[in-house]
Design a protein around this motif. Structure first.
Motif, PDB file in Angstrom:
ATOM      1  N   GLU A 105      10.363   2.568   6.047  1.00 21.29           N
ATOM      2  CA  GLU A 105       9.985   1.181   6.367  1.00 21.29           C
ATOM      3  C   GLU A 105      10.887   0.672   7.488  1.00 21.29           C
ATOM      4  O   GLU A 105      12.100   0.671   7.352  1.00 21.29           O
TER       5      GLU A 105
ATOM      6  N   THR B 208      -2.207 -14.604   1.287  1.00 20.22           N
ATOM      7  CA  THR B 208      -2.404 -15.747   0.406  1.00 20.22           C
ATOM      8  C   THR B 208      -2.858 -15.286  -0.985  1.00 20.22           C
ATOM      9  O   THR B 208      -3.307 -16.098  -1.787  1.00 20.22           O
TER      10      THR B 208
ATOM     11  N   LYS C   2      -5.613  -7.462  -2.180  1.00 18.49           N
ATOM     12  CA  LYS C   2      -6.332  -7.234  -3.448  1.00 18.49           C
ATOM     13  C   LYS C   2      -6.572  -5.759  -3.709  1.00 18.49           C
ATOM     14  O   LYS C   2      -6.819  -5.362  -4.831  1.00 18.49           O
TER      15      LYS C   2
ATOM     16  N   HIS D  66       0.824  -1.211   0.000  1.00 19.46           N
ATOM     17  CA  HIS D  66       0.000   0.000   0.000  1.00 19.46           C
ATOM     18  C   HIS D  66       0.862   1.265   0.000  1.00 19.46           C
ATOM     19  O   HIS D  66       0.572   2.215  -0.724  1.00 19.46           O
TER      20      HIS D  66
ATOM     21  N   GLY E 232      -6.560  -6.975   2.505  1.00 25.26           N
ATOM     22  CA  GLY E 232      -6.084  -5.764   1.841  1.00 25.26           C
ATOM     23  C   GLY E 232      -5.127  -5.945   0.681  1.00 25.26           C
ATOM     24  O   GLY E 232      -4.807  -4.981  -0.005  1.00 25.26           O
TER      25      GLY E 232
ATOM     26  N   ASN F 189       2.630  -7.759   5.951  1.00 27.26           N
ATOM     27  CA  ASN F 189       1.542  -8.606   5.459  1.00 27.26           C
ATOM     28  C   ASN F 189       1.582  -8.768   3.942  1.00 27.26           C
ATOM     29  O   ASN F 189       1.020  -9.721   3.400  1.00 27.26           O
ATOM     30  N   THR F 190       2.267  -7.857   3.266  1.00 28.78           N
ATOM     31  CA  THR F 190       2.407  -8.005   1.820  1.00 28.78           C
ATOM     32  C   THR F 190       3.105  -9.324   1.481  1.00 28.78           C
ATOM     33  O   THR F 190       2.791  -9.952   0.471  1.00 28.78           O
TER      34      THR F 190
ATOM     35  N   VAL G  73      -5.291 -13.735  -2.558  1.00 24.93           N
ATOM     36  CA  VAL G  73      -6.595 -13.855  -3.217  1.00 24.93           C
ATOM     37  C   VAL G  73      -7.002 -12.465  -3.712  1.00 24.93           C
ATOM     38  O   VAL G  73      -7.018 -11.509  -2.942  1.00 24.93           O
TER      39      VAL G  73
HETATM   40  C1  LIG Z   1      -1.954 -14.916   6.499  1.00 23.46           C
HETATM   41  C2  LIG Z   1      -2.578 -13.758   5.755  1.00 23.46           C
HETATM   42  C3  LIG Z   1      -3.350 -14.009   4.614  1.00 23.46           C
HETATM   43  C4  LIG Z   1      -3.920 -12.953   3.907  1.00 23.46           C
HETATM   44  N1  LIG Z   1      -4.601 -13.238   2.760  1.00 23.46           N
HETATM   45  C5  LIG Z   1      -5.086 -12.233   1.994  1.00 23.46           C
HETATM   46  C6  LIG Z   1      -5.692 -12.531   0.737  1.00 23.46           C
HETATM   47  O1  LIG Z   1      -5.759 -13.684   0.326  1.00 23.46           O
HETATM   48  N2  LIG Z   1      -6.169 -11.495  -0.010  1.00 23.46           N
HETATM   49  C7  LIG Z   1      -6.084 -10.195   0.415  1.00 23.46           C
HETATM   50  O2  LIG Z   1      -6.555  -9.314  -0.288  1.00 23.46           O
HETATM   51  N3  LIG Z   1      -5.498  -9.879   1.607  1.00 23.46           N
HETATM   52  C8  LIG Z   1      -4.989 -10.864   2.403  1.00 23.46           C
HETATM   53  N4  LIG Z   1      -4.371 -10.569   3.606  1.00 23.46           N
HETATM   54  C9  LIG Z   1      -4.305  -9.158   4.053  1.00 23.46           C
HETATM   55  C10 LIG Z   1      -3.166  -8.417   3.373  1.00 23.46           C
HETATM   56  O3  LIG Z   1      -1.964  -9.126   3.514  1.00 23.46           O
HETATM   57  C11 LIG Z   1      -2.968  -7.030   3.976  1.00 23.46           C
HETATM   58  O4  LIG Z   1      -4.203  -6.363   4.155  1.00 23.46           O
HETATM   59  C12 LIG Z   1      -2.101  -6.161   3.080  1.00 23.46           C
HETATM   60  O5  LIG Z   1      -0.929  -6.847   2.724  1.00 23.46           O
HETATM   61  C13 LIG Z   1      -1.755  -4.858   3.756  1.00 23.46           C
HETATM   62  O6  LIG Z   1      -0.751  -4.209   3.010  1.00 23.46           O
HETATM   63  P1  LIG Z   1       0.031  -3.017   3.643  1.00 23.46           P
HETATM   64  O7  LIG Z   1       0.996  -2.548   2.627  1.00 23.46           O
HETATM   65  O8  LIG Z   1      -0.941  -2.034   4.184  1.00 23.46           O
HETATM   66  O9  LIG Z   1       0.739  -3.656   4.928  1.00 23.46           O
HETATM   67  P2  LIG Z   1       2.154  -4.385   5.140  1.00 23.46           P
HETATM   68  O10 LIG Z   1       2.589  -5.148   3.969  1.00 23.46           O
HETATM   69  O11 LIG Z   1       2.055  -5.111   6.445  1.00 23.46           O
HETATM   70  O12 LIG Z   1       3.131  -3.153   5.274  1.00 23.46           O
HETATM   71  C14 LIG Z   1       3.174  -2.336   6.416  1.00 23.46           C
HETATM   72  C15 LIG Z   1       4.629  -2.050   6.694  1.00 23.46           C
HETATM   73  O13 LIG Z   1       4.710  -1.048   7.705  1.00 23.46           O
HETATM   74  C16 LIG Z   1       5.899  -1.275   8.422  1.00 23.46           C
HETATM   75  N5  LIG Z   1       5.818  -0.528   9.692  1.00 23.46           N
HETATM   76  C17 LIG Z   1       5.029  -0.786  10.762  1.00 23.46           C
HETATM   77  N6  LIG Z   1       5.245   0.133  11.725  1.00 23.46           N
HETATM   78  C18 LIG Z   1       6.181   0.987  11.245  1.00 23.46           C
HETATM   79  C19 LIG Z   1       6.817   2.155  11.782  1.00 23.46           C
HETATM   80  N7  LIG Z   1       6.525   2.633  13.011  1.00 23.46           N
HETATM   81  N8  LIG Z   1       7.743   2.795  11.013  1.00 23.46           N
HETATM   82  C20 LIG Z   1       8.057   2.349   9.766  1.00 23.46           C
HETATM   83  N9  LIG Z   1       7.466   1.247   9.217  1.00 23.46           N
HETATM   84  C21 LIG Z   1       6.549   0.581   9.951  1.00 23.46           C
HETATM   85  C22 LIG Z   1       5.961  -2.789   8.555  1.00 23.46           C
HETATM   86  O14 LIG Z   1       7.285  -3.233   8.786  1.00 23.46           O
HETATM   87  C23 LIG Z   1       5.398  -3.257   7.214  1.00 23.46           C
HETATM   88  O15 LIG Z   1       6.393  -3.604   6.283  1.00 23.46           O
HETATM   89  C24 LIG Z   1      -3.776 -11.607   4.357  1.00 23.46           C
HETATM   90  C25 LIG Z   1      -3.025 -11.347   5.514  1.00 23.46           C
HETATM   91  C26 LIG Z   1      -2.407 -12.405   6.199  1.00 23.46           C
HETATM   92  C27 LIG Z   1      -1.588 -12.101   7.422  1.00 23.46           C
END
Ligand SMILES: Cc1cc2nc3c(=O)[nH]c(=O)nc-3n(C[C@H](O)[C@H](O)[C@H](O)COP(=O)(O)OP(=O)(O)OC[C@H]3O[C@@H](n4cnc5c(N)ncnc54)[C@H](O)[C@@H]3O)c2cc1C
Lengths: 98, 415
Positions: free
Chosen positions: B63, B76, B368, B42, B366, B71-72, B78
């Motif tokens: 980061e 899984t 997707k 995201h 999230g 979570n990226t 989907v």
């Molecule tokens: C087991 C599992 C299965 C899933 N399956 C699906 C699916 O099938 N389909 C789907 O759509 N979604 C799925 N999800 C949800 C999806 O993974 C997340 O909603 C999505 O990846 C969120 O993306 P993001 O970039 O917001 O978060 P992230 O990828 O978690 O990125 C957030 C980043 O912020 C960093 N961070 C945190 N605090 C700080 C700070 N204070 N300073 C600097 N950096 C910081 C972390 O290190 C991390 O790298 C699943 C989640 C899990 C755990």
């Protein structure tokens, strides 16, 4: 298998229990504004540290209090809610340690 | 060209460019136009669209660990848009459209594979809910229909149609359902963003938010202090912790979500299959492994440990769906921390602090939304806080007015 010590039933597998939310004081439903009620229903601290929570032992329908560290998943203390409810104002642990 | 190949095989010259896809972490400047906290999909997608569509390139992504390691890397993968509410379907459909052309846009293969997603109904009530989802989805241009057990057996001959003695009554067949390589999505966005001048700072943790009155003006990190015009927080499971540092609460509870993967086998399973009653979904990756997952852990926790209870129950359910899986071996098992809202919709847009924008509450669903989140968050930042229509229903203050966007039924079983 993770064991939770139930104040009524002793040490049991944690899968017998149901998590029931963080302990927080309830505003008076008669007089609370919508915003106050929403804050009570939807908002939790959700910070990392020691939390005070409601848990249910499902087979015996018994509600009690658990103090747990939600970062290390260590259960620190479990007790009957009477200990908490007898405390006027139902001060939550987080308020008490601040 | 076998001789050409031999020449390169023996020689020291490599025929392709050797530039790394991503630059090394630069030194941290004292000022940026935009700071993005969180280098997950995201965060980097937001930076990419800021640079690409709005010409805003003086951007730092901060980061705390490494690119896409949250979570990226754990989901899984989907990808689908067959939600329940018009607000949800409209939003996720846009994301599916963006995903379809992402590999071309990046010139980088994200291994997007549209094999369709099949959700099984085992009760009359679920069949009724599926009918509604098919109608809403079709109305907004998605491809979703209700199919009978014969059609299901044709699509997935290996599926047990009576798992755990709960006969499959019907299926919600979502042809737009897909999967992609989640890491590649983060890498593709990061590559496109850094090529346009965005800085990616790994191992850079935000430890405090600097405020002037009700306005956020900068952040403190383990590598120094940075001032900026706007801040976006996109930190998934740690959303409430960061908001706490910024001085406000979010209506989120963080739960671990666990998943696992088996050894690879020959391709046999094309669609993504999930059962609403067993809370289990199974899919075969392009490498041949079976990825499967289910519901969240039973209580909140900021810890990515694995549990025996989850392995036992999830494997039991997966084996009910595909009995021959009992012969297979597990390769890996893991967890991620997911920030759950009570209505299973995200929290996007404005926060109680001016110039501090939220992309949170992405819970278990999230991945997707990565492209559309990036696009709408970039628009929000570039227009100085004017909320795009597509994300207006997901505003934080919906909870204060009891205007939730309820996607629980369409999310809990298959993310
Ligand atoms: C087991 C599992 C299965 C899933 N399956 C699906 C699916 O099938 N389909 C789907 O759509 N979604 C799925 N999800 C949800 C999806 O993974 C997340 O909603 C999505 O990846 C969120 O993306 P993001 O970039 O917001 O978060 P992230 O990828 O978690 O990125 C957030 C980043 O912020 C960093 N961070 C945190 N605090 C700080 C700070 N204070 N300073 C600097 N950096 C910081 C972390 O290190 C991390 O790298 C699943 C989640 C899990 C755990």
């Amino acid at each position: 298998m993770k064991i939770l010590h139930c104040p009524l039933n002793g040490p049991r597998n944690i899968s017998e229990f149901v998590y029931g939310g963080q302990v927080k004081p309830m505003p008076n439903p008669e007089s609370a504004t919508d915003t106050e009620w929403a804050a009570y229903v939807f908002y939790e601290n959700n910070s990392i540290g020691v939390v005070q929570e409601w848990w249910l032992h499902a087979p015996s329908s018994y509600w009690f209090i658990v103090e747990r560290h939600n970062g290390s998943d260590t259960i620190l203390r479990t007790y009957d809610p009477s200990e908490l409810l007898s405390n006027p104002g139902m001060v939550s642990l987080e308020d008490a340690i601040q | 060209m076998p001789f050409g190949l031999l020449k390169y095989g023996l020689g020291k010259d490599y025929p392709f460019e050797r530039e790394p896809d991503l630059p090394a972490t630069p030194t941290l400047k004292q000022h940026y136009d935009v700071v993005i906290i969180g280098g997950g999909g995201h965060g980097v997608a937001t930076a990419y669209y800021l640079a690409k569509y709005h010409g805003i390139t003086n951007v730092a992504i901060l980061e705390k660990a490494y690119l896409g390691g949250g979570n990226t890397a754990r989901n899984t993968a989907v990808i689908r848009s067959n939600y329940l509410t018009p607000q949800g379907v409209r939003f996720y459909s846009e994301s599916v459209k963006l995903f379809e052309r992402l590999s071309n846009e990046f010139d980088f293969n994200i291994m997007y594979s549209q094999r369709g997603q099949l959700t099984l109904a085992h009760t009359d009530a679920t069949v009724r809910a599926f009918r509604q989802r098919a109608e809403v989805n079709t109305h907004f241009g998605g491809r979703t229909e209700l199919i009978d057990p014969h059609h299901i057996a044709e699509l997935v001959p290996t599926l047990n149609l009576n798992p755990a003695n709960m006969p499959v009554l019907a299926g919600l067949w979502h042809k737009d359902g897909a999967t992609a390589r989640h890491d590649a999505v983060a890498w593709g966005y990061a590559k496109g963003a850094t090529q346009r001048g965005v800085e990616l700072h790994q191992l850079t943790e935000v430890i405090d938010i600097i405020k002037e009155g009700d306005r956020a003006v900068g952040v403190k990190t383990n590598r120094g202090t940075v001032h900026c015009r706007s801040i976006v927080q996109a930190v998934a499971g740690y959303s409430a912790v960061l908001a706490g540092i910024a001085g406000f609460k979010l209506p989120l509870v963080s739960y671990p979500l666990q998943a696992m993967v088996t050894q690879p086998v020959k391709p046999f399973l094309d669609p993504l299959v999930s059962s609403s009653a067993l809370h289990c979904y199974v899919q075969q990756t392009s490498r041949g492994e079976l990825v499967f997952g289910g519901g969240s852990d039973p209580y909140p926790l900021y810890n990515t440990r694995s549990t025996l209870e989850l392995k036992e129950s999830l494997i039991a359910h997966a084996v009910e769906m595909f009995p021959f899986m009992s012969e297979m071996q597990l390769l890996r098992q893991w967890a991620g921390i997911t920030d759950m809202t009570s209505d299973y919709s995200p929290i996007m847009g404005l926060s109680p602090l001016r110039h501090y924008y939220l992309d949170a509450g992405w819970g278990t669903w999230g991945f997707k939304a990565t492209p559309i989140c990036g696009q709408t968050m970039a628009e929000l930042v570039a227009n100085d806080g004017k909320v795009p229509d597509l994300i207006a229903p997901f505003a934080l203050d919906r909870f204060d007015h009891f205007k939730q966007v309820n996607e629980m039924g369409a999310t809990a079983a298959s993310h």
